[in-house]
Structure formats: C-alpha cells, structure tokens
Scaffold this motif. Structure first.
Motif, PDB file in Angstrom:
ATOM      1  N   ARG A 232       0.814  -1.216   0.000  1.00 42.29           N
ATOM      2  CA  ARG A 232       0.000   0.000   0.000  1.00 42.29           C
ATOM      3  C   ARG A 232       0.846   1.265   0.000  1.00 42.29           C
ATOM      4  N   ARG A 233       2.172   1.085   0.007  1.00 43.18           N
ATOM      5  CA  ARG A 233       3.112   2.211   0.124  1.00 43.18           C
ATOM      6  C   ARG A 233       2.709   3.084   1.304  1.00 43.18           C
ATOM      7  N   SER A 234       2.525   2.430   2.434  1.00 46.79           N
ATOM      8  CA  SER A 234       2.036   3.181   3.584  1.00 46.79           C
ATOM      9  C   SER A 234       2.900   2.946   4.820  1.00 46.79           C
ATOM     10  N   ALA A 235       2.886   3.949   5.669  1.00 42.58           N
ATOM     11  CA  ALA A 235       3.519   3.876   6.988  1.00 42.58           C
ATOM     12  C   ALA A 235       2.674   4.727   7.916  1.00 42.58           C
ATOM     13  N   THR A 236       2.445   4.255   9.128  1.00 42.78           N
ATOM     14  CA  THR A 236       1.626   5.039  10.051  1.00 42.78           C
ATOM     15  C   THR A 236       2.450   6.220  10.557  1.00 42.78           C
ATOM     16  N   PRO A 237       1.772   7.285  11.009  1.00 43.87           N
ATOM     17  CA  PRO A 237       2.518   8.409  11.592  1.00 43.87           C
ATOM     18  C   PRO A 237       3.437   7.941  12.726  1.00 43.87           C
ATOM     19  N   ALA A 238       2.987   6.991  13.490  1.00 44.19           N
ATOM     20  CA  ALA A 238       3.814   6.499  14.594  1.00 44.19           C
ATOM     21  C   ALA A 238       5.072   5.820  14.061  1.00 44.19           C
ATOM     22  N   THR A 239       4.919   5.091  12.966  1.00 44.18           N
ATOM     23  CA  THR A 239       6.090   4.437  12.359  1.00 44.18           C
ATOM     24  C   THR A 239       7.084   5.472  11.871  1.00 44.18           C
ATOM     25  N   VAL A 240       6.549   6.489  11.214  1.00 46.36           N
ATOM     26  CA  VAL A 240       7.410   7.544  10.680  1.00 46.36           C
ATOM     27  C   VAL A 240       8.178   8.215  11.822  1.00 46.36           C
ATOM     28  N   ALA A 241       7.470   8.495  12.898  1.00 50.55           N
ATOM     29  CA  ALA A 241       8.112   9.171  14.027  1.00 50.55           C
ATOM     30  C   ALA A 241       9.177   8.273  14.670  1.00 50.55           C
ATOM     31  N   ARG A 242       8.805   7.029  14.857  1.00 54.32           N
ATOM     32  CA  ARG A 242       9.733   6.103  15.527  1.00 54.32           C
ATOM     33  C   ARG A 242      10.990   5.868  14.671  1.00 54.32           C
ATOM     34  N   PHE A 243      10.783   5.801  13.375  1.00 52.92           N
ATOM     35  CA  PHE A 243      11.897   5.629  12.447  1.00 52.92           C
ATOM     36  C   PHE A 243      12.907   6.776  12.627  1.00 52.92           C
ATOM     37  N   GLY A 244      12.394   7.999  12.735  1.00 57.59           N
ATOM     38  CA  GLY A 244      13.257   9.161  12.960  1.00 57.59           C
ATOM     39  C   GLY A 244      14.010   9.048  14.275  1.00 57.59           C
ATOM     40  N   GLU A 245      13.310   8.610  15.296  1.00 58.23           N
ATOM     41  CA  GLU A 245      13.961   8.476  16.613  1.00 58.23           C
ATOM     42  C   GLU A 245      15.103   7.471  16.549  1.00 58.23           C
ATOM     43  N   LEU A 246      14.857   6.370  15.845  1.00 52.52           N
ATOM     44  CA  LEU A 246      15.900   5.339  15.752  1.00 52.52           C
ATOM     45  C   LEU A 246      17.104   5.843  14.951  1.00 52.52           C
ATOM     46  N   ALA A 247      16.823   6.634  13.918  1.00 57.05           N
ATOM     47  CA  ALA A 247      17.930   7.206  13.142  1.00 57.05           C
ATOM     48  C   ALA A 247      18.743   8.153  14.017  1.00 57.05           C
ATOM     49  N   ALA A 248      18.028   8.990  14.780  1.00 58.32           N
ATOM     50  CA  ALA A 248      18.726   9.930  15.667  1.00 58.32           C
ATOM     51  C   ALA A 248      19.552   9.159  16.696  1.00 58.32           C
ATOM     52  N   ALA A 249      18.983   8.078  17.193  1.00 60.78           N
ATOM     53  CA  ALA A 249      19.681   7.304  18.222  1.00 60.78           C
ATOM     54  C   ALA A 249      20.940   6.648  17.655  1.00 60.78           C
ATOM     55  N   ALA A 250      20.930   6.336  16.366  1.00 56.82           N
ATOM     56  CA  ALA A 250      22.099   5.686  15.761  1.00 56.82           C
ATOM     57  C   ALA A 250      23.244   6.666  15.525  1.00 56.82           C
ATOM     58  N   SER A 251      22.947   7.947  15.537  1.00 55.88           N
ATOM     59  CA  SER A 251      23.982   8.925  15.205  1.00 55.88           C
ATOM     60  C   SER A 251      24.789   9.272  16.444  1.00 55.88           C
ATOM     61  N   HIS A 252      26.034   9.631  16.241  1.00 62.94           N
ATOM     62  CA  HIS A 252      26.820  10.186  17.359  1.00 62.94           C
ATOM     63  C   HIS A 252      27.646  11.369  16.905  1.00 62.94           C
ATOM     64  N   PRO A 253      26.944  12.485  16.758  1.00 63.58           N
ATOM     65  CA  PRO A 253      27.583  13.700  16.234  1.00 63.58           C
ATOM     66  C   PRO A 253      28.406  14.440  17.301  1.00 63.58           C
ATOM     67  N   ILE A 254      29.139  15.446  16.821  1.00 68.34           N
ATOM     68  CA  ILE A 254      29.913  16.313  17.723  1.00 68.34           C
ATOM     69  C   ILE A 254      29.401  17.747  17.621  1.00 68.34           C
ATOM     70  N   ASP A 255      29.772  18.538  18.631  1.00 70.63           N
ATOM     71  CA  ASP A 255      29.556  19.991  18.592  1.00 70.63           C
ATOM     72  C   ASP A 255      30.693  20.610  17.802  1.00 70.63           C
ATOM     73  N   ASP A 256      30.405  21.486  16.872  1.00 73.76           N
ATOM     74  CA  ASP A 256      31.468  22.321  16.314  1.00 73.76           C
ATOM     75  C   ASP A 256      30.874  23.672  15.938  1.00 73.76           C
ATOM     76  N   HIS A 257      31.681  24.501  15.264  1.00 71.52           N
ATOM     77  CA  HIS A 257      31.205  25.858  14.966  1.00 71.52           C
ATOM     78  C   HIS A 257      30.083  25.847  13.948  1.00 71.52           C
ATOM     79  N   ARG A 258      29.860  24.711  13.284  1.00 73.30           N
ATOM     80  CA  ARG A 258      28.774  24.677  12.295  1.00 73.30           C
ATOM     81  C   ARG A 258      27.428  24.375  12.954  1.00 73.30           C
ATOM     82  N   ALA A 259      27.435  23.530  13.943  1.00 73.85           N
ATOM     83  CA  ALA A 259      26.177  23.163  14.601  1.00 73.85           C
ATOM     84  C   ALA A 259      26.495  22.404  15.880  1.00 73.85           C
TER      85      ALA A 259
END
Ligand SMILES: Cc1cc2nc3c(=O)[nH]c(=O)nc-3n(C[C@H](O)[C@H](O)[C@H](O)COP(=O)(O)OP(=O)(O)OC[C@H]3O[C@@H](n4cnc5c(N)ncnc54)[C@H](O)[C@@H]3O)c2cc1C
Lengths: 283, 758
Positions: A232-259
């Motif tokens: 159905r090419r579908s994803a629930t809003p909850a899926t979309v939100a959770r997917f973003g959270e998991l992506a954020a959790a996988a990242s380990h960025p640093i602070d620098d002068h850009r952001a």
C-alpha cells in the motif's frame, strides 16, 4: 610542483607505483583547496581526470548493477539514464556545491576525501556499493563501509587508485536529503539517504555528518522493514516518528562551529522521518 | 592602472539608466583589480601575525629568516620611521606590535622576498617568544571595571549618554527586550592588495591600492613613514567591493615600508583567511531597550543601553556608537529618552565601519521593540509604525529637527501596498528546491509555514559631529570634451557612471573622459556614509557649473548677448530669445576652461554630555516588508520576497539605485539568517567562505521596489545617498517574518536553526 597526466589506466597505475608520495587529483575540488590553503604541499601531482577507463560507466542489467568510473563527475551522475538507475545518487549529486563544482568534482574524489559530510557517501553506504581499488600489481574490491575508516581516513594504500564503484540497481523509491544553513552550496550539517528494495521488502538508511563516517542505521532499517506496507506504500505516523527516533539514536555527532551535536541528531531524525514518508506516502 | 581610466563613458544624462563603464570588464574578467597589479623587478610582501589574542612579546628573532635566500627585507616595529601607531579617529593601533599583541592576527613583522613561497618560509622562520595572557573577550567585564586596561588608552573607547525630555515619563504600555547582533564581515570579493613603487633614494613612494579614501590613507601612511604627505602618491587600484572594510589602514604602511627599505617595487595581497583578520568588521552588539507608550501605541519614552564590542583597537568605534545612540528611536516621534551607549575595547577582532555604521544594530533592536509594542497594544505592526512615523519638523532625541524631506509615512504605505508574492509555498512549479533547505530538498510543502514581517529605518547621510566633510572635483572643457578629475574611490558603487551623467547634463557634451583616480587632486572624502553621490556629485556638479559659467561668458562676449540668458539644450547653447543656437562643441573649440571646486555640506555640531546637538546633516528613510517560508522543525528559512519603498530624493541612475537596493538587501539577509564571524576566546572559528556563509542566488528573494522621489532641496542634485538604507531594515523585517511564522520571539541575529526550533 610537477604534474603527470596519464590518459590510460595502466599508465596511471604505473606512475602512482613509482610515485607513491604523489597526490592524486581528479576534479581537484578538494585537493586544490588543500594545496591553496597550504595544508598540503605535494612535490608531484597525478591528474587522473583524463584517464579514459575512470571517466566511463557501464550498466549490467543481468547483475542489476552499475559500475561507475572513479572520475565520473556529479554533473554526469545527475543526467539520464544514470539518474533513473540510481535516483538517490542523482539527488545527492544535485546538492553538491555549485554547477562549477559539480562539473569538476567526482565520486572517486568524494571517496578519496572521505569527509563525514561527503554527499555521495550516504548513498553508496545505503545501497551497499563496492569500491574497486587497483595498483600496478594488484586489484581488490571492498564494501564501501570497509573502505571508509574514519574522518578523512580510508583503506586506500599509497600506491593504489580508486578505479570504480559498483552500485546495485534496486527497484523501489530512493532519495537523499541534506540540511545546511544556506539554500545551496553548503556543507551538510546532517544528511540521509533512504533506499527501498521492493524485491526484498527492505528499507535502507544511511546518515552523514553525524559521526566520524557514514552510519548505516540497522535498528531503524529493521524496524521499518517490519512496520511499513510495501503493497500500500504506507507507513503510520507512529512508524514515521519512531523511524526518525531510531535514526537519531544511531547517530553520534559532535559539537562544532557549524552546529551543535544536539541539532545534528535532531535534524537527522527529521530527515529520516521525512524520507520514509516520501517513500511511503500513505498513512 | 585600473580599467576605468581614460575610458570615455557612454552617453547618458541624469535620470538615465546607463550601464557602468567598468561593468563589461568586470563580468568578462578583464577588469584589473589591485591584486592584478605588477611591476618589473617586483618583490612580494607578507605579514607575520599574532596567533594569540593577548600576549606579551618577549623576543623576536629574525636571524633564521634572514638566512633564507631570496629574503630581501624584514621589518618590525623597530623599523617604523615615523609615528608608531595609526588610526582613523584616535591613533591607537601599532603598525607592528612591539611589546604586546591584542588580537589574533595583529601584525608583528612583514617580509619582502622574491616569491610568495619564500615569504611563507621566512614567516615560518621568524621566532617570536610570547608570554601568553588570558584574553579579555567579554565586553561586560570592561563595564564592571573588573579587568585591568589592555591598552594605554584604557578599555572604554567611548560612553555617550542621551537625555531627552522627562527621564521619568512613562506610559501604560511598557515593553522591553535585549537584542544581540553578531559580528558580520563585509566579505568583499576583491581581497586587500597593493603595489608600492619607491622613489629613488627613498624620498617617497607611489602606492596603488584598493581603498575607500586615498587622502586619509596618504595622511596616515605619511605620518607612520615620517615623510611629508606629498611624498606619498596614491592611485586607486581596481576595487572589488569595500562596504567599510577598506576605510582603515591594512597593508598600506607595510607595503610602502618594504618598498622604501628594499628600493624595489613590492606587491602585497591578503588571502581570504588573512583578510578576515586583516580588516575591521561590523560591531557585535548587545542592546537592551524599553519602550513606554500610550494605550493606542504612541511612543512616550525610549530607554536603551547599548554595548558595542570594538575589539582591540578604536578604529571608528566612537562614531559607530554615536550613530547607534542617535538612531535609538528609529524613524518615530519620541519625546523622551534615556540612552547609554558604550564602545569597549576587548581582545576580539577590531571592529569599525560597515554599511549601516551602527544603525544596523540600533534598528534591529528598535524594530523588535515596535513589534513587541504592537502586540502589547493589540495594534497591527504596520499601523503602529504609521501612528508614530516621523514628519518634517519632528525632533530627534538629540534635539535635532528633521528638516527637508522625511517621507516616512509614504515609505510605509507604499511598501505595504506593493503586491505580495502570488505563488504558493514551493512556487507554482512545486519545486522542492524553492522550499527552505533549498538544494538539500529537506522539506515538502506541508512542513512549511509562511510569515510576513515589517521594518522601517532612518539613516544619517555623510559625516557627523563637526567633521569638516568635503569633496573636491576638477572639470576641464576643451574642444567639446569634458575631462573630470577627482579622488573619489570607485569601490563598485558606480560614481564613475554618475560623474559622467552629471557632466553631460550640465555641459551638454557627449564625451566625458575620467582622469585617473589619485591624489593628484584634492580629497574627495571617504566612499562611505552613503555620501559620494551627494558630496563628490556635488563637487563635480559645482565644477561643471563653474565651467559652464565661463563658457557662457565667452559665448555672450562673442555673440553680444547676455550670459544670463543662455542655457543648455541637448548639446547646444541657446539664448532666451531663441535667436542664438550654437553647439557646445563649436563654442568650446579652441578654448579651454579648467576649474576645481571643493563642495561642503552644512556644518554639524558635537553632541554635549547629554547627547544633545545637531550632529547629523541629512537623513534617508526606507521600509522593508519580508515574506519568508520557514521549516520550524529543521529551523531553516527561505526568504521569498522583499518589498521596499525607499526615500532616494532623486534617482540619478535608476538602474544603479536598484543595484544598491538589491545588493544591500542581500547583505541584510546575510546578517538576518547566516553571516557571522564566530569567535571563541578571541579566536575566529570560521575564517573562510566554507564556513562564513554568504547568500547565494538561491537564497536571494525577489525584490519589489518603489522609489520615492522627493528631491532634497539641500542635496546638490536632489539625490540622497542610497547605499546603506537597504541593508538596515531588511534584517529586522526578515527576522520579524520568521517570528510571525513560528510565533516566538527571536532576539538575536543571525537567526540560527537552533533558535528557530527552540
Ligand atoms: C566550493 C565547494 C563546494 C563543495 N560542495 C560540496 C558538497 O556540497 N558536497 C560534497 O560532498 N562535497 C563538496 N565539495 C567537496 C568536493 O567537491 C567533493 O568532495 C568532490 O567529490 C571531490 O572530488 P574531486 O574529483 O574534485 O576530488 P579531488 O579534489 O581531485 O580529490 C579528493 C581526494 O581524493 C583523492 N582521489 C581522487 N580521485 C582518486 C582516485 N581515483 N583514486 C584515489 N584517490 C583519489 C585525492 O588524492 C584527494 O585526496 C565542495 C568543494 C568546493 C570547493
């Protein structure tokens, strides 16, 4: 500073074999910046952008792969038919620099520099590309994830060239997004490539600028694979939100002068969610 | 030496949108910028700079550097033959640091060598031993007196108070806010560059340089070299933008000194990174304001405290501060005021002139306040501004009466009446590139919120506070050809276009030759403060009028008519009766008239201790309305449209005016959403165009313009300066629009993504 300009691959491999301390230059859009800034002072430069074998690409329909020469430029990657075969790479290419930079800059150069902000790299990581390396005496191929070792560090040996990159051609939506403070010509503060594969009903996600090198988000991928509907090419809003959270959790960025690290983590989550929604537009 | 010189400008009179004489060469890349200058047997110069924001210099050892073959001279403070320090207002900045360094990038030595690479190695070989000290980077530590002086002149560059009316007045509505403005760079594209040619026997020097004011450079260089000003001849090298950053001395004294030392030509160029350290910037500022108003939004009193970080040396900080405090009220009537402004010295980068000169900072604060006030009163922000709009005869908080032309209400009404963009979010073609995030394609239309913001400003024109402000021009007419000579720096603003238009209009000629821009004629003053069209335009006009008078006298004598009955019609001289018609070419054949004129604007006064006095000459007004699209979740912005109605007096070249308006808006947009020199502990974190972001074409909105032409009777050509106003209120208009889109206060520029997502 002297320059060698080979036009054949064997010639190029021979000269790099005899000058392993030489600096390889393709489009020069990273290398010349470093030279002009005085960060590098090479005695010898080997220009590879006239090497015919590196300037071409081939499509293998049977194997469902495209093999792209290392010195193929972003402008070429943006054009048909490559843009239809690997749409995410074309999208990423369109985000690179300015027209001048896209006319000169190459995918091989992006790999050679291996910046965590390299726009081609999340695409290669998400699609599971293979990097082909060669010296005068040997050839080898590495998954892109093994090629990228760290911030501006790769598995390339001093006497080797990147000759080509093999990229699987997938059936399914794929796309690339990058966040920068300016609307064009800007270094990514966070980037993401999402690719779907309808034959395996899988979702792949790779994120850039949020770690020392490109990160594949295994948890997010697995979660999406189970939660979305390819039919159905579908994803629930909850899926979309959770997917973003998991992506954020996988990242380990640093602070620098850009952001700040917090902003980068937040942004990469937003990008992941929005890309998932583009791939699965229905609720 | 620049491509302008000797070139005959095209036909075109005042009011025509003729194109610039230097435009084609610049676009095609053949224009000779000062960095393109070269001479036979030329050496290269380079500067050794401090890596520390604050340190004592224990020793400097040049011996290893001198041993490098190709090094011809190394100069330090000990080699400066004249005055050891220089500066535009107070001479507090050393040519080379000798005992202490006060900012990262402060020059310590300069080298002349046969090649840039030799220079680089020589700089590396100079051994400087420092005793590093903790830098003073927080302006508040100057004001609380908790830091010992970092300079013999002390840490407070200037304090100015303005007391007006009743300090205790108040109103039922009170709003306050604290606003912060980041450090903006002028970011001209043509980097600092100069070529110095020494006279035999080191008697003097000829300098080709990109600068805003040849004669001020000449004066300061001469003092530092211990030579008479006449011994220093300056010629304008091709200038690639200025915006205030070429008002102070940068490489001038160093280049001349090296040329005199070696007896050979020396050229010096800054790199982009060096340029960030080598010129002054827009002052970062912190401004607190409190406005008192009646219930229907009429201003009763404004209170303000402004702190401008001047960095290590004074530059023009005291004048920038005055501009800020005297513009506290904005273009609004306000009977009472209590304002304290401070310009302080720190170990940050020195700050000075930049387009808008102190008014940019004040305007960001007062416009933020006007929006707060509108919200507090429940009045539409445009309406609130209309209610308070200044008119002729109103008094500034300095007591100065606004005379002449003050179309504030027209600026506001005409701006508000300009059409809003008709396109939906993402444009008619639904191109995601046109959304915030641009080429990164981060958003879809559904993620975007649109906002609209409004801002208005007042800007003083020309120099203030009793300064003897004048410009000189020479006009020569012979055989139907006019030759103009002036020392007015053409930095890209287009004076070379206007000058020809003036001569053609006044004298009815087609051929106008522009002489080399150099110190071979009197001073033109600085190309700054929106002053050259008024001042040098006034001088060229006066010189042309004087020549015309002489020409008319000659014609009158020849034809036995009254000189007062003659006038110019097209390219002819005609008599009042219509009986006489003779072409200017014919009338001037075999004759030569040559007149030099100094033009001055009416004198100004100093401010007294309470900030009272007629310190400014004239004012220009402008309003801006911004439409922005915002991605609240990612904190990204795309400015969609700027509408503006600007008080220009008279558009002498409408195309040039439009260029100033669009360019100024681009710079105002940059300050609103991306441009900032980021400093930490006295060090610059982003001295490159990779990280100091300037707006690109994709960031630039469409601009809709209405020119308000009410000729100013005291302006020699009716024209007001148009360069600065576009930069000033475009910034607060954009920020107001972002606030409108996200519904939250934003009190700092540039607005960063984290400020938007909160
Ligand atoms: C103004 C500007 C904007 C930019 N914007 C972006 C952007 O938006 N996104 C982005 O990702 N990048 C950007 N870049 C960086 C750069 O354009 C890219 O990384 C580009 O892919 C580099 O390719 P190149 O061919 O120019 O590499 P080069 O500069 O020639 O080389 C880069 C490095 O790779 C090595 N190398 C190149 N080819 C080979 C090879 N075949 N074998 C072995 N080693 C090799 C070189 O030795 C060098 O170390 C920008 C650069 C500039 C100057």
């Amino acid at each position: 500073m002297n320059a060698l300009v080979p036009t054949q691959l064997d010639e190029a491999l021979r000269v790099i074999g005899t000058h392993p301390d030489a600096l390889v230059v393709a489009g020069g859009t990273d290398a010349m910046v470093e030279i002009n800034a005085g960060h590098r002072r090479p005695r010898m430069v080997i220009a590879v952008n006239r090497v015919a074998e590196l300037r071409s690409w081939t499509y293998d329909p049977a194997g469902a792969t495209v093999r792209i020469g290392a010195a193929v430029t972003y402008s070429e990657l943006m054009e048909s038919p490559l843009a239809e075969l690997i749409p995410a790479l074309a999208e990423a290419s369109r985000t690179v620099g300015s027209p001048q930079i896209r006319n000169a800059g190459t995918l091989g150069g992006n790999l050679g520099t291996c910046s965590p902000a390299g726009d081609g790299l999340p695409v290669l990581a998400a699609l599971g590309a293979v990097v082909h390396l060669a010296s005068a005496t040997r050839e080898r191929s590495l998954p892109v994830s093994d090629f990228m070792v760290g911030v501006k560090r790769t598995a390339l040996e001093a006497d080797e060239l990147i000759t080509a990159i093999t990229i699987p051609v997938l059936a399914g939506w794929q796309g690339y997004s990058k966040v920068g403070v300016r609307n064009a010509m800007v270094i990514a503060l966070a980037s993401a490539c999402l690719a779907t594969d309808v034959t395996t009903s899988s979702v792949r996600l790779a994120v850039g600028s949020v770690g020392p090198t490109i990160i594949r988000c295994a948890d997010a991928e697995a979660f999406a694979g189970e939660s979305v509907s390819f039919a159905r090419r579908s994803a629930t809003p909850a899926t979309v939100a959770r997917f973003g959270e998991l992506a954020a959790a996988a990242s380990h960025p640093i602070d620098d002068h850009r952001a700040t690290a917090a902003y980068r983590r937040h942004a990469v989550g937003v990008l992941a969610s929005r890309l998932l929604r583009r791939a699965f537009p229905n609720d | 030496m620049s491509a302008l010189v000797g070139e005959r400008t095209r036909a075109g009179r005042l009011g025509d949108s003729i194109t610039r004489p230097d435009g084609t060469a610049k676009v095609q890349g053949s224009f000779q910028f000062s960095s393109d200058l070269n001479a036979e047997n030329c050496l290269w110069g380079a500067t050794l700079r401090s890596p520390h924001p604050s340190a004592r210099i224990v020793s400097i050892d040049l011996s290893a550097a001198y041993r490098i073959s190709g090094v011809e001279a190394i100069v330090t403070a000990a080699d400066v033959p004249g005055q050891a320090t220089y500066g535009l207002i107070s001479q507090d900045q050393p040519v080379f640091a000798s005992d202490v360094v006060r900012y990262v990038g402060e020059p310590i030595a300069a080298v002349a060598a046969d090649h840039p690479e030799t220079c680089r190695r020589a700089l590396e070989a100079i051994v400087v031993v420092y005793e590093v000290m903790a830098p003073l980077t927080d302006p508040e530590r100057v004001l609380d007196g908790s830091h010992p002086p970092i300079h013999p002149d002390g840490n407070l560059i200037r304090h100015q108070r303005v007391l007006c009316g009743d300090a205790n007045a108040t109103g039922p509505i009170v709003v306050e806010g604290t606003y912060e403005i980041g450090m903006q760079d002028q970011a001209f594209l043509g980097l600092e560059a100069a070529l110095a040619l020494p006279d035999p026997g080191a008697a003097g020097v000829e300098l080709y340089v990109a600068t805003q004011w040849l004669h001020e450079d000449q004066k300061q260089i001469a003092a530092c070299l211990g030579l008479a000003p006449a011994a220093i001849r300056l010629t304008l090298g091709g200038v690639g933008g200025a915006f205030g950053a070429r008002e102070d001395i940068s490489l001038q004294v160093h280049t001349c000194l090296l040329a005199l030392r070696t007896g050979r030509p020396v050229r010096m160029h800054y790199s982009r990174e060096e340029s960030f350290l080598g010129h002054v910037h827009r002052h970062p500022a912190r401004i607190w304001m409190r406005h008192h108003a009646t219930a229907d939004g009429l201003l009763v009193k404004v209170e303000a405290r402004m702190v401008f970080d001047g960095g290590a040396y004074a530059s023009t900080s005291s004048a920038v501060l005055i501009n800020a405090v005297t513009h506290t009220q904005g273009p609004y009537r306000c009977p009472n005021a209590v304002v304290d402004g401070y310009a302080v010295r720190t170990n940050n980068l020195p700050c000075g002139a930049m387009r808008g000169f102190g008014v940019v900072q004040a305007c960001f604060a007062h416009e933020g306040q006007m929006d707060r006030l509108a919200a507090a009163c429940g009045i539409d922000p445009v309406d609130l501004r209309l209610r308070n709009a200044m008119v002729i005869g109103d008094k500034l908080i300095t007591g100065q009466v606004i005379e002449n032309v003050a179309p504030v209400e027209r600026c506001i009404r005409e701006t508000a009446a300009l059409p809003l963009p008709d396109e939906p979010v993402g444009g008619h073609d639904r191109n995601t590139m046109r959304l915030p995030g641009g080429a990164g394609r981060t958003a879809d239309a559904g993620h975007i919120r649109r906002g609209i913001g409004f801002a208005v400003s007042i800007k003083n024109l020309m120099y203030s506070e009793g300064f003897d402000d004048y410009s000189t021009a020479r006009c020569r007419l012979a055989d139907g050809v006019v030759t103009l000579k002036f020392a007015t720096s053409e930095v890209g603003q287009g004076f070379v276009t206007i000058a020809g238009q003036i001569a053609r209009s006044v004298l009815g000629v087609d051929e106008v030759v522009l002489g080399t821009i150099d110190t071979g004629v009197g001073s033109a003053g600085s190309t700054s403060a929106s002053r050259q069209t008024w001042m040098s335009g006034g001088a060229v006009n006066a010189a042309c009028l004087k020549v015309r008078g002489l020409l008319f006298d000659a014609v009158a004598a020849l034809y036995h008519v009254d000189a007062n009955s003659l006038s110019i019609e097209g390219s002819d001289i005609v008599g009042a009766s219509g009986a006489l018609r003779v072409s200017v070419l014919e009338a001037s054949t075999g004759l030569e008239f040559d007149e030099t004129v100094e033009y001055r604007h009416k004198p100004t006064e100093d401010l007294d201790d309470n900030g009272q006095g007629d310190c400014h000459t004239a004012f220009a007004f402008v309003a801006h309305r911004a439409v922005v699209d915002v991605d609240p979740e990612l904190g990204l912005v795309k400015v969609i449209q700027i509408a503006t109605a600007q008080d220009v007096g008279r558009a002498l070249n409408p195309l040039s005016v439009l260029g100033q308006i669009e360019g100024g808006i681009a710079q105002g947009l940059g300050l609103a959403v991306m441009e900032e020199i980021i400093m930490s502990e006295g060090r610059v974190r982003n001295p490159s165009f990779t990280d100091y972001l300037l707006p690109t074409f994709l960031d630039m909105p469409s601009v809709v313009v209405s020119l308000i032409e009410e000729p100013d009777p005291i302006a020699p050509l009716g024209a007001k300066g148009v360069g600065e106003p576009p930069t000033i209120s475009s910034t607060p208009a954009i920020v107001a629009a972002i606030r409108d889109a996200i519904g939250r206060p934003l009190d700092r520029v540039p607005v960063r993504p984290i400020d938007i997502i909160g």
